[in-house]
Motif scaffolding. Sequence first.
Motif, short mmCIF file in Angstrom:
data_model
loop_
_atom_site.label_atom_id
_atom_site.label_comp_id
_atom_site.label_asym_id
_atom_site.label_seq_id
_atom_site.Cartn_x
_atom_site.Cartn_y
_atom_site.Cartn_z
N LEU A 70 13.41 -7.92 5.52
CA LEU A 70 12.27 -8.03 6.45
C LEU A 70 11.18 -8.98 6.08
O LEU A 70 10.79 -9.73 6.62
N ARG A 71 10.65 -8.86 4.63
CA ARG A 71 9.73 -9.41 3.93
C ARG A 71 10.48 -10.83 3.93
O ARG A 71 9.43 -11.70 3.94
N ARG A 87 -1.37 -13.37 8.94
CA ARG A 87 -1.40 -12.30 8.26
C ARG A 87 -0.58 -11.18 8.45
O ARG A 87 -0.28 -10.77 9.78
N LEU A 88 0.54 -10.64 7.44
CA LEU A 88 1.31 -9.68 7.73
C LEU A 88 0.81 -8.40 7.88
O LEU A 88 -0.03 -7.91 7.13
N PRO A 102 9.65 -4.11 13.81
CA PRO A 102 9.39 -5.30 13.98
C PRO A 102 8.65 -6.01 12.84
O PRO A 102 7.88 -5.13 12.18
N ILE A 103 8.60 -7.14 12.68
CA ILE A 103 7.88 -7.78 11.82
C ILE A 103 6.45 -8.27 12.68
O ILE A 103 6.74 -8.96 13.62
N THR A 104 5.20 -7.84 12.17
CA THR A 104 4.08 -7.98 13.02
C THR A 104 3.16 -8.98 12.32
O THR A 104 2.75 -8.74 11.17
N LEU A 105 2.89 -10.26 13.04
CA LEU A 105 1.97 -11.09 12.27
C LEU A 105 0.77 -10.90 13.29
O LEU A 105 0.63 -11.36 14.40
N ARG A 180 -4.06 -6.24 6.06
CA ARG A 180 -3.60 -7.44 6.45
C ARG A 180 -3.31 -8.40 5.23
O ARG A 180 -4.38 -8.46 4.44
N ALA A 181 -2.28 -8.93 5.17
CA ALA A 181 -1.92 -9.85 3.87
C ALA A 181 -1.56 -11.19 4.42
O ALA A 181 -0.70 -11.50 5.17
#
Length: 206
Positions: A70-71, A87-88, A102-105, A180-181
């Motif tokens: 996922l990353r 930002r992840l 889900p991947i959320t950005l 947030r990254a």
Amino acid sequence: MDRRAQWAEQAARLMAEGQGLDCESAKRKAAAEIGCVPGRDEPSCDEVEEQLRGYQRLFRPHQPEVLRRLRQEAVKAMRFLKDFEPRLVGSVLSGTADNNSPITLHLFADTPEQVMFHLLNADVPFREGQRNLRYRDGSVRSYPLFSLLAGGQAVDLVVMPPKALREPPAGYGEGGVMERAPLRKVERLLAAMEEGATPAGNQPAA
């Protein structure tokens, strides 16, 4: 087991079952199921996530590999969307994601159409929607949402105005705000995983 620990364990189990619940929603549902009163002996989301990680270590031995994949997809998506200061957020960042996560950005643009045209120009199919986010002052703000698939993985893009980059929504991270990254941090987390040296959890965003 005391009431607080039981509550945290039940909330973690609900999250692990892939019901799409965030921590606060899982705590509310768990409270109703086991007869707890919100605000009384209520566990923190950090406690719930610790229980969730324990559950995953015990029952989901392949979860680290799922998180790594996922990353990887998150990094690809963030590079593709780098013009929008991605930002992840969420479980892919915190380390508790599973196959259903889900991947959320969070993206930052003057208008949501800028993101839309970027996707259209790259022939990326998407669905439009809205995402409501709560802030520490109690307000709830609605933002445009673009949902798509990348590498077979669900990706949610929440589009915010540039000023929102300095004002994270509410969360249970440091200071009570959502963690947030940026891309460089997610790349570091992924590199550490690939070296076999990362903990599942997240650290404050750079």
